[in-house]
Design a protein around this motif. Structure first.
Motif, PDB file in Angstrom:
ATOM      1  N   VAL A 278      20.476  23.568  31.231  1.00 25.63           N
ATOM      2  CA  VAL A 278      19.872  22.561  32.104  1.00 25.63           C
ATOM      3  C   VAL A 278      19.012  21.597  31.306  1.00 25.63           C
ATOM      4  N   ILE A 279      18.146  22.142  30.469  1.00 28.90           N
ATOM      5  CA  ILE A 279      17.208  21.301  29.725  1.00 28.90           C
ATOM      6  C   ILE A 279      17.924  20.450  28.676  1.00 28.90           C
ATOM      7  N   THR A 280      19.116  20.894  28.248  1.00 29.69           N
ATOM      8  CA  THR A 280      19.876  20.134  27.253  1.00 29.69           C
ATOM      9  C   THR A 280      20.729  19.051  27.892  1.00 29.69           C
ATOM     10  N   VAL A 281      21.437  19.384  28.963  1.00 27.95           N
ATOM     11  CA  VAL A 281      22.401  18.456  29.559  1.00 27.95           C
ATOM     12  C   VAL A 281      21.732  17.499  30.548  1.00 27.95           C
ATOM     13  N   TYR A 282      20.780  18.010  31.327  1.00 37.44           N
ATOM     14  CA  TYR A 282      20.150  17.185  32.370  1.00 37.44           C
ATOM     15  C   TYR A 282      18.749  16.770  31.938  1.00 37.44           C
ATOM     16  N   LYS A 283      18.555  15.465  31.756  1.00 42.29           N
ATOM     17  CA  LYS A 283      17.242  14.964  31.374  1.00 42.29           C
ATOM     18  C   LYS A 283      16.412  14.604  32.598  1.00 42.29           C
ATOM     19  N   GLY A 284      17.012  13.895  33.541  1.00 42.08           N
ATOM     20  CA  GLY A 284      16.325  13.586  34.788  1.00 42.08           C
ATOM     21  C   GLY A 284      15.320  12.462  34.659  1.00 42.08           C
ATOM     22  N   PRO A 285      14.683  12.124  35.784  1.00 40.35           N
ATOM     23  CA  PRO A 285      13.695  11.037  35.770  1.00 40.35           C
ATOM     24  C   PRO A 285      12.436  11.424  34.996  1.00 40.35           C
ATOM     25  N   THR A 286      11.698  10.421  34.583  1.00 37.59           N
ATOM     26  CA  THR A 286      10.458  10.637  33.821  1.00 37.59           C
ATOM     27  C   THR A 286       9.354  11.086  34.762  1.00 37.59           C
ATOM     28  N   VAL A 287       8.716  12.197  34.404  1.00 34.70           N
ATOM     29  CA  VAL A 287       7.596  12.717  35.188  1.00 34.70           C
ATOM     30  C   VAL A 287       6.272  12.250  34.615  1.00 34.70           C
ATOM     31  N   LEU A 288       6.170  12.228  33.279  1.00 31.63           N
ATOM     32  CA  LEU A 288       4.934  11.838  32.603  1.00 31.63           C
ATOM     33  C   LEU A 288       5.285  10.867  31.486  1.00 31.63           C
TER      34      LEU A 288
ATOM     35  N   GLY B  17      20.457  17.475  19.792  1.00 32.88           N
ATOM     36  CA  GLY B  17      19.274  18.228  19.400  1.00 32.88           C
ATOM     37  C   GLY B  17      19.168  19.552  20.124  1.00 32.88           C
ATOM     38  N   GLY B  18      19.533  19.562  21.413  1.00 33.85           N
ATOM     39  CA  GLY B  18      19.476  20.808  22.178  1.00 33.85           C
ATOM     40  C   GLY B  18      20.418  21.864  21.635  1.00 33.85           C
ATOM     41  N   PHE B  19      21.639  21.461  21.301  1.00 35.83           N
ATOM     42  CA  PHE B  19      22.595  22.433  20.760  1.00 35.83           C
ATOM     43  C   PHE B  19      22.183  22.908  19.365  1.00 35.83           C
ATOM     44  N   LEU B  20      21.591  22.021  18.565  1.00 42.94           N
ATOM     45  CA  LEU B  20      21.098  22.436  17.247  1.00 42.94           C
ATOM     46  C   LEU B  20      19.950  23.431  17.385  1.00 42.94           C
TER      47      LEU B  20
ATOM     48  N   SER C  90      21.500   4.080  16.341  1.00 41.94           N
ATOM     49  CA  SER C  90      22.497   3.015  16.284  1.00 41.94           C
ATOM     50  C   SER C  90      23.905   3.545  16.496  1.00 41.94           C
ATOM     51  N   LEU C  91      24.107   4.840  16.325  1.00 41.85           N
ATOM     52  CA  LEU C  91      25.430   5.428  16.471  1.00 41.85           C
ATOM     53  C   LEU C  91      25.619   6.124  17.818  1.00 41.85           C
ATOM     54  N   LEU C  92      24.574   6.741  18.285  1.00 38.37           N
ATOM     55  CA  LEU C  92      24.657   7.490  19.542  1.00 38.37           C
ATOM     56  C   LEU C  92      23.543   7.048  20.462  1.00 38.37           C
ATOM     57  N   SER C  93      23.738   7.250  21.741  1.00 40.38           N
ATOM     58  CA  SER C  93      22.699   6.923  22.706  1.00 40.38           C
ATOM     59  C   SER C  93      21.601   7.968  22.642  1.00 40.38           C
ATOM     60  N   ARG C  94      20.473   7.666  23.263  1.00 38.31           N
ATOM     61  CA  ARG C  94      19.359   8.617  23.283  1.00 38.31           C
ATOM     62  C   ARG C  94      19.746   9.910  24.005  1.00 38.31           C
ATOM     63  N   GLN C  95      20.573   9.774  25.047  1.00 34.69           N
ATOM     64  CA  GLN C  95      20.997  10.969  25.779  1.00 34.69           C
ATOM     65  C   GLN C  95      21.840  11.883  24.896  1.00 34.69           C
ATOM     66  N   LEU C  96      22.747  11.315  24.117  1.00 36.96           N
ATOM     67  CA  LEU C  96      23.569  12.120  23.220  1.00 36.96           C
ATOM     68  C   LEU C  96      22.721  12.730  22.110  1.00 36.96           C
ATOM     69  N   ASN C  97      21.719  12.006  21.652  1.00 39.59           N
ATOM     70  CA  ASN C  97      20.780  12.560  20.678  1.00 39.59           C
ATOM     71  C   ASN C  97      20.088  13.797  21.229  1.00 39.59           C
ATOM     72  N   TRP C  98      19.671  13.710  22.480  1.00 38.93           N
ATOM     73  CA  TRP C  98      18.974  14.810  23.135  1.00 38.93           C
ATOM     74  C   TRP C  98      19.891  16.028  23.250  1.00 38.93           C
ATOM     75  N   VAL C  99      21.146  15.788  23.653  1.00 36.80           N
ATOM     76  CA  VAL C  99      22.108  16.888  23.784  1.00 36.80           C
ATOM     77  C   VAL C  99      22.398  17.507  22.424  1.00 36.80           C
TER      78      VAL C  99
ATOM     79  N   SER D  14      15.665  15.335  18.948  1.00 36.24           N
ATOM     80  CA  SER D  14      15.162  15.495  20.318  1.00 36.24           C
ATOM     81  C   SER D  14      13.641  15.433  20.327  1.00 36.24           C
ATOM     82  N   SER D  15      12.977  16.571  20.569  1.00 36.86           N
ATOM     83  CA  SER D  15      11.521  16.575  20.649  1.00 36.86           C
ATOM     84  C   SER D  15      10.992  17.989  20.478  1.00 36.86           C
ATOM     85  N   PRO D  16       9.692  18.141  20.126  1.00 37.89           N
ATOM     86  CA  PRO D  16       9.084  19.473  20.045  1.00 37.89           C
ATOM     87  C   PRO D  16       9.068  20.212  21.378  1.00 37.89           C
ATOM     88  N   VAL D  17       9.040  19.479  22.490  1.00 35.77           N
ATOM     89  CA  VAL D  17       9.075  20.145  23.803  1.00 35.77           C
ATOM     90  C   VAL D  17      10.371  20.924  23.964  1.00 35.77           C
ATOM     91  N   LEU D  18      11.480  20.284  23.624  1.00 41.09           N
ATOM     92  CA  LEU D  18      12.766  20.972  23.689  1.00 41.09           C
ATOM     93  C   LEU D  18      12.820  22.110  22.681  1.00 41.09           C
TER      94      LEU D  18
END
Length: 364
Positions: free
Chosen positions: A152-162, A189-192, A178-187, A101-105
């Motif tokens: 919320v922050i894990t499941v809902y990414k929403g439009p780009t603000v910045l 990462g959030g659960f981890l 290559s195996l998962l979409s970016r959205q699934l990566n984010w989710v 995911s990212s350091p923000v998350l």
């Protein structure tokens, strides 16, 4: 004298700003290193090994200078062993979560720690709850809000603000894309990262019980890092098959290892402990949500990350829940002071009976 008093009062404020900045920057540096090819398992191993070497003199120095140091029994050593196991699991979850995911998350999810610690403290009967009091109600509402904000922050990414104008050259797609979409990566990462927060909360509860039997912090930290080095080393041998993953080069990976072990580890914990001693746990804990601001800025500059609406909404909800738990805790401490009629003694007894905030801030 007045000038000295003002300077002394501002030092903890500056110290906590540095603590939060170091925490957020360590996540960014780790993300940079893993994006550049450094394996998360070898990163954990090298960080633990270097921290162990730095803390190696502590048991010898303390045993010589302190004749009242209690003996390290096999029972205490066994508890530290289990503590290191939980800490190693949380460390791996944290690195994997940031990698996906990212350091923000990552900084946002760290605000779940008070909520999880409160739940575990109630289960282990370290925390007494009076459901009719406003402080207990605030902690309950804050706990629920923090968990909902994390969802919320894990499941809902929403439009780009910045949006960053360009992606730095060292950030490139990883094998999981290559195996998962970016959205699934984010989710994922959030659960981890949520799992990391839960394991850290469990780590704090276990640490509190160990400190009652063996209150020598530096000794505990050395043996903790020593066992964590063994755990992460064994896990790295099992998970890392490529010999080149163990090779250290003069690149961002080496910088991440040095920074995570020395600056984000030894320096940050020492400075946070000093601020805690000077100001108390409530003051220290209030700076935690500031890490999101630093993570957004550093991630935008160094990682080319985008800031999404879901991150803002979820972080705001988590921050509100965080402050609700902190407010409830501060109200409890004020009530203890009023009931006992003395500030010094009550604060000491409060931190011993309810180690929730103290434990969190020590590792923040």
């Amino acid at each position: 004298m007045e000038m000295e008093g003002r300077a002394g009062g501002s030092l903890p404020f500056v110290g906590m700003i540095m603590v939060v900045l170091v925490q957020a920057s360590s996540m960014v540096v780790a993300k940079m290193a893993m994006s550049d090819g450094l394996n998360k398992y070898t990163l954990a191993f090298y960080c633990n090994a270097l921290s162990s070497l730095v803390l190696l003199p502590c048991p010898f120095i303390i045993s010589r200078r302190s004749g009242s140091c209690p003996p390290l029994t096999f029972t205490v050593l066994r508890k530290i062993f289990l503590l290191a196991l939980v800490g190693s699991a949380s460390q791996i979850c944290g690195y994997a979560g940031i990698d996906y995911s990212s350091p923000v998350l990552g900084t946002a999810m760290m605000n779940l720690i008070p909520a999880f610690t409160f739940i575990l403290a109630v289960i282990s009967r370290m925390e007494k709850v009076n459901w009719k009091s406003s402080s207990s109600q605030a902690k309950l509402v804050g706990t629920v809000a923090s968990i909902l904000g994390a969802l919320v922050i894990t499941v809902y990414k929403g439009p780009t603000v910045l949006r960053s104008p360009s992606l730095p050259s060292f950030v490139h797609p990883r094998h999981l894309v290559s195996l998962l979409s970016r959205q699934l990566n984010w989710v994922l990462g959030g659960f981890l990262l949520a799992a990391e927060a839960f394991l850290l909360s469990l780590w704090f509860i276990m640490q509190a019980f160990i400190l009652k039997d063996y209150p020598v912090v530096l000794n505990i930290m050395f043996y903790l890092m020593f066992f964590a080095t063994i755990f992460s080393g064994l896990l790295s041998i099992i998970m890392v098959r490529e010999p080149q993953s163990w090779t250290l080069k003069l690149d961002v990976g080496l910088i991440a290892i040095l920074y995570s072990s020395l600056v984000a580890g030894v320096f940050r914990v020492t400075l946070c402990t000093w601020c805690l001693k000077k100001t108390g746990p409530v003051f220290v804990s209030m700076f935690k949500p500031l890490g999101i601001v630093f993570a957004v800025g550093l991630g935008f500059i160094f990682l080319g990350e985008k800031l999404h609406l879901g991150s803002l909404i979820g972080a705001a909800v988590i921050a509100m829940g965080f402050y609700a738990v902190m407010w409830g805790k501060s109200r409890e401490e004020e009530k203890i002071i009023e009931d006992s009629g003395g500030a010094d003694g009550s604060l000491a007894s409060s931190s011993q009976k309810i180690p929730l905030l103290q434990s969190k801030s020590l590792s923040a």
